[in-house]
Design a protein around this motif. Structure first.
Motif, mmCIF file in Angstrom:
data_model
loop_
_atom_site.group_PDB
_atom_site.id
_atom_site.type_symbol
_atom_site.label_atom_id
_atom_site.label_comp_id
_atom_site.label_asym_id
_atom_site.label_seq_id
_atom_site.Cartn_x
_atom_site.Cartn_y
_atom_site.Cartn_z
ATOM 1 N N LYS A 134 33.837 78.145 20.781
ATOM 2 C CA LYS A 134 33.000 77.665 21.875
ATOM 3 C C LYS A 134 33.733 77.750 23.210
ATOM 4 C CE LYS A 134 31.690 73.663 19.947
ATOM 5 N NZ LYS A 134 30.908 72.421 19.760
ATOM 6 N N LYS A 138 32.868 80.097 26.658
ATOM 7 C CA LYS A 138 32.693 79.474 27.971
ATOM 8 C C LYS A 138 33.591 80.137 29.012
ATOM 9 C CE LYS A 138 30.962 74.858 26.815
ATOM 10 N NZ LYS A 138 30.372 75.251 25.532
ATOM 11 N N PRO A 143 28.478 80.872 28.149
ATOM 12 C CA PRO A 143 28.578 79.445 27.797
ATOM 13 C C PRO A 143 27.544 78.964 26.788
ATOM 14 C CG PRO A 143 27.606 79.715 29.969
ATOM 15 C CD PRO A 143 28.097 81.072 29.556
ATOM 16 N N HIS A 146 27.391 78.875 21.114
ATOM 17 C CA HIS A 146 28.033 77.707 20.509
ATOM 18 C C HIS A 146 27.645 77.503 19.046
ATOM 19 C CE1 HIS A 146 24.036 76.261 21.592
ATOM 20 N NE2 HIS A 146 24.207 75.281 20.731
#
Length: 467
Positions: A134, A138, A143, A146
């Protein structure tokens, strides 16, 4: 030499265990009217309990004891390190054994997996890998990536993140709500291919089944949205459910899918690394390149707790410059004593050619276990290296399995105790269809294989007669 049995001391120990010790994954009421098994000594492939009874450790402790029990050279390595530097954290500091071990592991790992992040154990390594995935996306301008995909019935750990990735609803239910954003795809249980594919495939063409199973990962990524999926977590040989090896071409296709959708491939090798499959890493055995490997257990042969997440240079790169920091760590990750033991463990691996020995003897291990297929209760024997599952069935012709009540009576009501009473420590498990799991020390030879087969044959024959 076995210790002298002291009935008074044993009774006191039993009472103390009942009063104070909360054992892991244990139905504590089982010991209201029965003794708690107390293991006091180990040597080679065997352990002894407090009453002097001997057991063949056919599970390697818990997929851990690669070099067997009672290795004084490993114990001496721990004592030597503890006398010099018992503890110091890896938080902005280092110590020699952690540095040396990181270099050693990077040398074993495939491709550019050169960055080693130490943990205390396997669940922490899995937790670290998800957080890293994750964080990585980002930092690289994606971003929203996840989510995690893993396989049905797969076990990846018990911390909240690792448990969320785990594909065993019964283990998760008591702790929900868990971390969101994890999704399941079919596993590679070829024995149940017909059920899994709705009759489309029967498992007789392993390559076709492997392609189908891998393609379900692409379907899941499309369903969730490729811009939201960060990683796929897969074991080389899936443990829970009873040792599902990958069909031919499976991991090649998974790698293609991960590359196509910019998804990280995490090879969860907490069990499969460090010799269990005859190689330092399962990815090496099956010829695929992960972005991250998680590992633990056999890294020290159980003589000290340790785990490691191994990341590629590409995944590490965003953290290598400026002010970026991976804001994550564990007090005991990379403990000096544990890393010293791991270094000694690998020295023994090389000097005694442990991996070569597994590869030389794995065919004999498989052949010995496959003798059990003549029993009416044994439906399938599967695995690789020194890592096998034996699936139990009610009807071999139809592959009919046991219902929940039958499984309870078979596994907990009879098999677990009967195997132990027979002097065989292994696991009778029903996380999926009922199986017996075997993962013996890597030093085991034909005499140990024969002993396993004979004890299993006796107990399973009796079990079949009780149905």
């Amino acid at each position: 030499m076995a210790s002298v049995y002291d009935e008074t001391a044993h009774s006191a120990l039993q009472q103390s265990a009942r009063d104070h010790l909360w054992m892991h994954f244990t139905r504590m009421s089982s010991y209201d009217t029965a003794d708690v098994p107390v293991i006091v000594r180990g040597e080679g492939a065997y352990v002894w309990d407090a009453q002097g009874r001997k057991y063949l450790d056919a599970l390697g402790g818990l997929f851990v004891s690669q070099l067997g029990h009672g290795r004084t050279d490993l114990a001496e390595a721990a004592a030597k390190q503890a006398s010099e530097l018992a503890f110091f954290p890896l938080w902005s500091y280092a110590h020699p054994t952690a540095i040396e071990l990181a270099e050693k592991i990077a040398g074993y790992a495939p491709g550019d997996l050169n960055r080693v992040f130490f943990t205390s154990g396997g669940g922490e390594a899995v937790e670290s890998a998800w957080k890293l995935a994750k964080n990585y996306f980002k930092l690289t301008g994606k971003p929203l990536k996840h989510k995690v995909i893993s396989r049905a019935i797969a076990y990846h750990g018990t911390t909240h993140g690792a448990l969320s990735i785990t594909g065993l609803p019964g283990l998760k239910a008591p702790f929900e709500p868990l971390v969101p954003s994890t999704f399941r795809v079919p596993n590679t249980n070829a024995y149940r291919a017909s059920e899994m594919t709705g009759g489309f495939l029967d498992g007789s063409d392993p390559k076709a089944f492997g392609r189908w199973a891998a393609d379900q990962i692409a379907v899941a990524i499309e369903n969730e949205g490729p811009d939201t999926v960060a990683a796929v977590f897969l074991e080389p040989v899936q443990n829970a459910g009873g040792c599902f090896p990958p069909p031919p071409g499976y991991f090649d296709r998974v790698r293609e899918i991960c590359d196509e959708y910019d998804v990280l491939l995490v090879s969860d090798e907490v069990i499969c690394a460090y010799g269990r499959l005859g190689h330092m890493f399962g990815a090496e055995r099956y010829g695929y390149q992960p972005d991250i490997i998680t590992s633990a257990k056999g890294i020290t042969s159980g003589y000290a707790p340790l785990g490691a997440m191994i990341a590629s240079d590409r995944i590490y790169e965003p953290f290598a410059h400026g002010t970026e920091t991976f804001l994550h760590g564990y007090t005991f990750g990379g403990h000096p004593v544990s890393t010293a033991v791991a270094l000694k463990n690998f020295e023994i691996f090389e000097n005694e050619k442990i991996n070569e020995g597994v590869r030389e003897r794995e065919g004999a291990f498989r052949g010995t276990l496959e003798k059990l297929l003549d029993l009416p209760i044994v439906g399938d024997v599967r695995g690789d290296g020194f890592f096998y599952g034996i699936e139990l069935v009610k009807d071999k012709a139809t592959k009919e399995t046991f219902d929940e009540d039958e499984s309870e009576r078979l596994l907990r009501g009879f098999l677990s105790k009967a195997l132990y009473d027979a002097g065989l420590y292994c696991r009778a498990d029903d996380r999926g269809d009922p199986v017996i799991q075997l993962s013996p020390p890597l030093i085991c030879e034909q005499s140990h294989f024969d002993e396993m087969e004979q004890k299993l044959r006796s107990v399973l024959t009796e079990a079949a007669s009780l149905l």
